[in-house]
Scaffold this active site. Structure first.
Site, PDB file in Angstrom:
ATOM      1  N   ASP A 211       0.836  -1.193   0.000  1.00 32.21           N
ATOM      2  CA  ASP A 211       0.000   0.000   0.000  1.00 32.21           C
ATOM      3  C   ASP A 211       0.879   1.255   0.000  1.00 32.21           C
ATOM      4  O   ASP A 211       1.923   1.303   0.663  1.00 32.21           O
ATOM      5  CB  ASP A 211      -0.890  -0.009   1.245  1.00 32.21           C
ATOM      6  CG  ASP A 211      -1.778   1.214   1.341  1.00 32.21           C
ATOM      7  OD1 ASP A 211      -2.685   1.345   0.513  1.00 32.21           O
ATOM      8  OD2 ASP A 211      -1.529   2.048   2.248  1.00 32.21           O
ATOM      9  N   GLU A 242       1.380  -0.335  -5.050  1.00 33.59           N
ATOM     10  CA  GLU A 242       0.452   0.739  -5.395  1.00 33.59           C
ATOM     11  C   GLU A 242       1.256   2.000  -5.733  1.00 33.59           C
ATOM     12  O   GLU A 242       1.772   2.675  -4.846  1.00 33.59           O
ATOM     13  CB  GLU A 242      -0.506   1.026  -4.239  1.00 33.59           C
ATOM     14  CG  GLU A 242      -1.547   2.078  -4.587  1.00 33.59           C
ATOM     15  CD  GLU A 242      -2.348   2.551  -3.390  1.00 33.59           C
ATOM     16  OE1 GLU A 242      -3.505   2.978  -3.593  1.00 33.59           O
ATOM     17  OE2 GLU A 242      -1.822   2.505  -2.260  1.00 33.59           O
TER      18      GLU A 242
END
Length: 465
Positions: A211, A242
């Site tokens: 993330d 990400e």
């Protein structure tokens, strides 16, 4: 059902109109043996651990998925309104969360492994929580820079919220939405992060979605990845990151660490299926500005983009389903299929009890279980059968109608228009009669030709395996 090559001669052309999400019977799935597991990832976003385990056994393995991506497993903020984004505010690295206990988590991993499904977790390692309070395991935090795992010296010196997205240093060293940015340039911080990830690997986890990877310097992230244990299978853990494109740092800067989530791919799916002409996809590939194919982790939607409108979502019904069919058929990078819950408000939490703990997934009610859709389960097997074969026999007999194959193994026709379309397609698939893997009935290839009637917002697909 598993695709079969049949020798029967009658022509019976049938297709599935993708008018909504079709539930896939677990009992039917459990009887569907013999389909090999491939590389498709089922992103079961914020499903609780018991539901993930059941899905691995009842749906993912029989359909031929290769992995499941699950929510962040660490303890997170628990606030009264139980927003979905609470889980992206880590309180501690305890594996007790709104999705279940540490024991539930381990049981899920073991069950999925027993079904031949790898497990990837969402790794929130860029930051800690922006809000003080109490977590799901009872951890109390009164100073957002002082947690059970980190003290104030472990945070970056820049404590302002990122405002200049063109300044790479600010993007990677200041606070994303007020979340304390961990100073990953410090070896001690990297060791703690790697320790958290290694704890999961030692429990059987096979990989991670990183993330907010864009907010971590790529060299720091590379050092963390380099410190990870090998998995139970003896492999390096799978990594996908990400990294939003368009502002520094560049997506390509992260290729040395693993795959990247291909947001450009998802945007292209919306532009063509959501208002363009899918005939334009004849040239689809790296020239469209996609991530490098070797490092692309493709998706049609995810939890952020379905809320901000950047991509299609379950609310687009058959259009979104058809885009997923194309993703699985076309073969670019590593595909993910997203399944989560229905929402009316952007911040809305997954269905749960009054304390915020997520309830069991109910695909007939509050959840949109695209991973079970007959068209998708059929295309997962199709995708696995066609792996490594080149795109062949591309045809577009009408606007928003296409047909193409993958070598001589499979063929698919997609109709993104508002009315049924009939056409005789050329295919390299050998003559014979084949099951339509996205619906009922069969199709017959004769003399390298196959006549298909594809319903509005529907597809027909068959392959030789």
């Amino acid at each position: 059902m598993p695709p079969k090559h049949r020798t029967a001669l009658p022509l019976a052309v049938a297709a599935l109109s993708l008018g909504g999400v079709f539930t896939f019977s677990p009992s039917a799935a459990a009887a569907d043996t013999g389909t090999p597991n491939g590389d498709v990832i089922a992103n079961l976003w914020q499903w609780n651990w018991a539901s993930v385990a059941k899905e691995c056994t009842d749906t993912l393995d029989p359909a031929g998925y290769g992995a499941v991506q699950v929510a962040p497993p660490q303890e997170s903020l628990r606030q009264a309104d139980h927003y979905w984004w609470d889980v992206y505010q880590p309180y501690s690295y305890k594996l007790d969360s709104r999705f279940g206990s540490a024991a539930d988590f381990k049981s899920m991993v073991d069950t999925c492994h027993g079904a031949g499904i790898e497990v990837y977790t969402d790794a929130v390692i860029n930051h800690t929580s922006a809000q003080t309070g109490t977590g799901y395991a009872g951890t109390a935090i009164t100073n957002k820079y002082d947690t059970p795992d980190y003290d104030p010296a472990d945070s970056d010196d820049c404590t302002k919220t990122i405002s200049n997205w063109s300044d790479q240093h600010e993007v990677q060293h200041c606070e994303l939405l007020g979340l304390p940015d961990l100073d990953t340039s410090e070896s001690g911080v990297r060791e703690k992060i790697a320790g958290f990830l290694n704890k999961q690997i030692d429990l059987g986890v096979d990989g991670f979605r990183i993330d907010a990877a864009k907010h971590i310097e790529t060299a720091d992230l590379n050092a963390i990845v380099g410190a990870l244990h090998t998995t139970g299978a003896g492999d390096a853990p799978y990594i996908t990151q990400e990294v939003y494109p368009g502002t520094p740092p560049a997506t390509g800067d992260y290729y040395d660490n693993g795959d990247v989530l291909d947001f450009t791919y998802a945007s292209a799916m919306k532009s063509q299926f959501g208002g363009g002409d899918i005939a334009n996809l004849s040239s689809f590939g790296s020239s469209w500005g996609l991530a490098d194919e070797e490092h692309s982790n493709t998706f049609v939607t995810n939890h952020d983009t379905e809320r901000n409108g950047d991509t299609l979502s379950y609310k687009d019904g058959a259009t979104a389903t058809l885009a997923n069919v194309f993703q699985l058929a076309r073969g670019y990078g590593r595909p993910s299929v997203y399944a989560a819950w229905k929402f009316d408000q952007s911040d809305q939490a997954p269905p749960g009890d009054g304390d915020g703990f997520v309830s069991d997934t109910d695909c007939s009610g509050a959840w949109a279980c695209l991973d079970r859709d007959v068209a998708i389960t059929g295309m997962v097997g199709w995708h696995n059968a066609a792996a490594g074969k080149p795109v062949a026999d591309w045809q577009s007999p009408a606007s928003n109608v296409i047909g193409f194959g993958r070598g001589d193994v499979g063929f698919v026709a997609l109709n993104n228009s508002s009315s049924a379309h009939t056409h005789t397609y050329t295919t390299s698939v050998p003559d014979g009669t084949y099951d339509n893997v996205v619906g009922d009935g069969s199709v017959t290839v004769s003399g390298g030709k196959v006549e298909l009637t594809v319903p509005a917002k529907g597809a027909v697909a068959f392959h030789t395996s």
